[in-house]
Design a protein around this motif. Structure first.
Motif, PDB file in Angstrom:
ATOM      1  N   GLY A 175       0.933  -1.288  -0.102  1.00 19.21           N
ATOM      2  CA  GLY A 175       0.043  -0.179  -0.061  1.00 19.21           C
ATOM      3  C   GLY A 175       0.765   1.150   0.060  1.00 19.21           C
ATOM      4  O   GLY A 175       2.026   1.180   0.409  1.00 19.21           O
TER       5      GLY A 175
ATOM      6  N   PRO B 262      -3.508   6.477   1.603  1.00 17.93           N
ATOM      7  CA  PRO B 262      -4.790   7.020   0.930  1.00 17.93           C
ATOM      8  C   PRO B 262      -4.809   7.354  -0.416  1.00 17.93           C
ATOM      9  O   PRO B 262      -3.748   8.195  -0.966  1.00 17.93           O
ATOM     10  CB  PRO B 262      -5.337   8.062   1.837  1.00 17.93           C
ATOM     11  N   GLN B 263      -5.599   6.868  -1.425  1.00 17.05           N
ATOM     12  CA  GLN B 263      -5.436   7.275  -2.791  1.00 17.05           C
ATOM     13  C   GLN B 263      -6.601   8.378  -2.993  1.00 17.05           C
ATOM     14  O   GLN B 263      -7.392   8.811  -2.096  1.00 17.05           O
ATOM     15  CB  GLN B 263      -5.737   6.055  -3.564  1.00 17.05           C
ATOM     16  N   GLU B 264      -6.440   9.164  -4.195  1.00 12.40           N
ATOM     17  CA  GLU B 264      -7.367   9.963  -4.601  1.00 12.40           C
ATOM     18  C   GLU B 264      -8.646   9.588  -4.124  1.00 12.40           C
ATOM     19  O   GLU B 264      -9.362   8.609  -4.999  1.00 12.40           O
ATOM     20  CB  GLU B 264      -6.930  10.438  -5.765  1.00 12.40           C
ATOM     21  N   GLY B 265      -9.522  10.535  -3.696  1.00 11.60           N
ATOM     22  CA  GLY B 265     -10.999  10.044  -3.673  1.00 11.60           C
ATOM     23  C   GLY B 265     -11.327   9.272  -2.397  1.00 11.60           C
ATOM     24  O   GLY B 265     -12.556   8.962  -2.155  1.00 11.60           O
ATOM     25  N   GLU B 266     -10.433   8.580  -1.655  1.00 12.70           N
ATOM     26  CA  GLU B 266     -10.605   7.987  -0.708  1.00 12.70           C
ATOM     27  C   GLU B 266     -10.573   8.822   0.708  1.00 12.70           C
ATOM     28  O   GLU B 266     -10.050   9.616   0.988  1.00 12.70           O
ATOM     29  CB  GLU B 266      -9.484   6.995  -0.301  1.00 12.70           C
ATOM     30  N   LYS B 267     -11.550   8.167   1.542  1.00 11.92           N
ATOM     31  CA  LYS B 267     -11.813   8.851   2.691  1.00 11.92           C
ATOM     32  C   LYS B 267     -11.661   8.260   3.969  1.00 11.92           C
ATOM     33  O   LYS B 267     -12.022   6.924   4.156  1.00 11.92           O
ATOM     34  CB  LYS B 267     -13.557   9.422   2.749  1.00 11.92           C
ATOM     35  N   ILE B 268     -10.640   8.682   4.717  1.00 15.01           N
ATOM     36  CA  ILE B 268     -10.173   7.946   6.326  1.00 15.01           C
ATOM     37  C   ILE B 268     -11.278   7.891   7.115  1.00 15.01           C
ATOM     38  O   ILE B 268     -11.679   8.929   7.500  1.00 15.01           O
ATOM     39  CB  ILE B 268      -8.819   8.584   6.405  1.00 15.01           C
TER      40      ILE B 268
END
Length: 262
Positions: free
Chosen positions: A25, A28-34
């Protein structure tokens, strides 16, 4: 119904070096929400199931047999509210409980009346033991009940077995509890290696089927394969890499230099 495992001779193409780098990994990728971390104690408390309603007719039958009303209510609530026969069996099993005749707690069930947390003592049990034993203070009994996880019989045994120096034993319990709560849990930092692994061991089976035969292990040492067959250990010129039962890999950057904190 007649299922049974079979041993199948299959050639497995297992490389002696593998790389899992592409599966690592990268955050966080673009568009992902933690999702926010949930602190301990913030979880919504689970709602205890509603206590069953006590059938007045069944309650009267039990009380006619000579039992206290509180004990009869506990028995009926423990078996669903109306089954007299099951309640009678419950009474015979629990009529020696220290809280059998105590008033029921509001909103609690009879089978697990107002269960305290693991760090607290059930005051109903404490006061019952104080009254029945007659030679211990409430604080002494409370410490014993907490130490015995709420079990009244074990708490009584603990009290009598430590009568020679009861205050000293209780002080030792309290000091142990304080030390356990104040000692920080050790944390070992996680390593982030390069994702490359080397085959260092394998386990294989010698025999015609899974119900018989023998397992042997091969380990790679100083670039050479060594077979371990019970007490026999020898160099292996042709290890069964393509026919093993289990494969053991070690991360390449830890070979010869393991993390001393693990």
């Amino acid at each position: 119904d007649d299922w049974q495992p079979y041993k199948i001779e299959v050639d497995i193409d297992v490389p002696e070096e593998i790389s899992l780098q592409k599966f690592k990994g990268t955050g966080p990728q673009e568009g992902e929400k933690i999702a926010p971390e949930e602190a301990e104690g913030d979880a919504e408390p689970t709602t205890a199931p509603a206590a069953p309603a006590v059938d007045e007719g069944a309650l009267g039958q039990l009380m006619d047999m000579g039992f206290n009303m509180n004990g009869c209510k506990r028995a009926l609530m423990a078996v669903g509210g109306s089954n007299v026969e099951a309640a009678m069996n419950w009474v015979f099993e629990h009529n020696s409980d220290p809280d059998f005749n105590d008033p029921l707690p509001e909103g609690g069930s009879a089978a697990s009346a107002a269960a305290p947390s693991s760090s607290d003592a059930d005051e109903t049990i404490v006061m019952s033991l104080v009254e029945n034993l007659g030679c211990f203070t409430a604080n002494q009994v409370r410490a014993a009940v907490k130490h015995c996880s709420g079990a009244a019989d074990r708490a009584a045994d603990w009290l009598f077995s430590h009568m020679d120096d009861l205050d000293g034993a209780i002080a030792a319990l309290e000091s142990t509890s304080v030390a356990e709560n104040s000692t920080p849990k050790p944390t070992t930092p996680l390593e982030d290696g390069d994702g490359k692994y080397n085959l260092v061991g394998l386990i294989s089976h010698i025999g015609k089927n899974t119900g018989s035969g023998h397992y042997v292990a091969h380990l790679k040492k100083d670039g050479k394969w060594v077979i371990f067959n019970d007490e026999k250990v020898a160099l292996s010129k042709d290890p069964p890499i393509r026919h093993a039962y289990m494969y053991l890999f070690q991360r390449s950057d830890t070979i010869g230099a393991p993390n001393s904190e693990y």
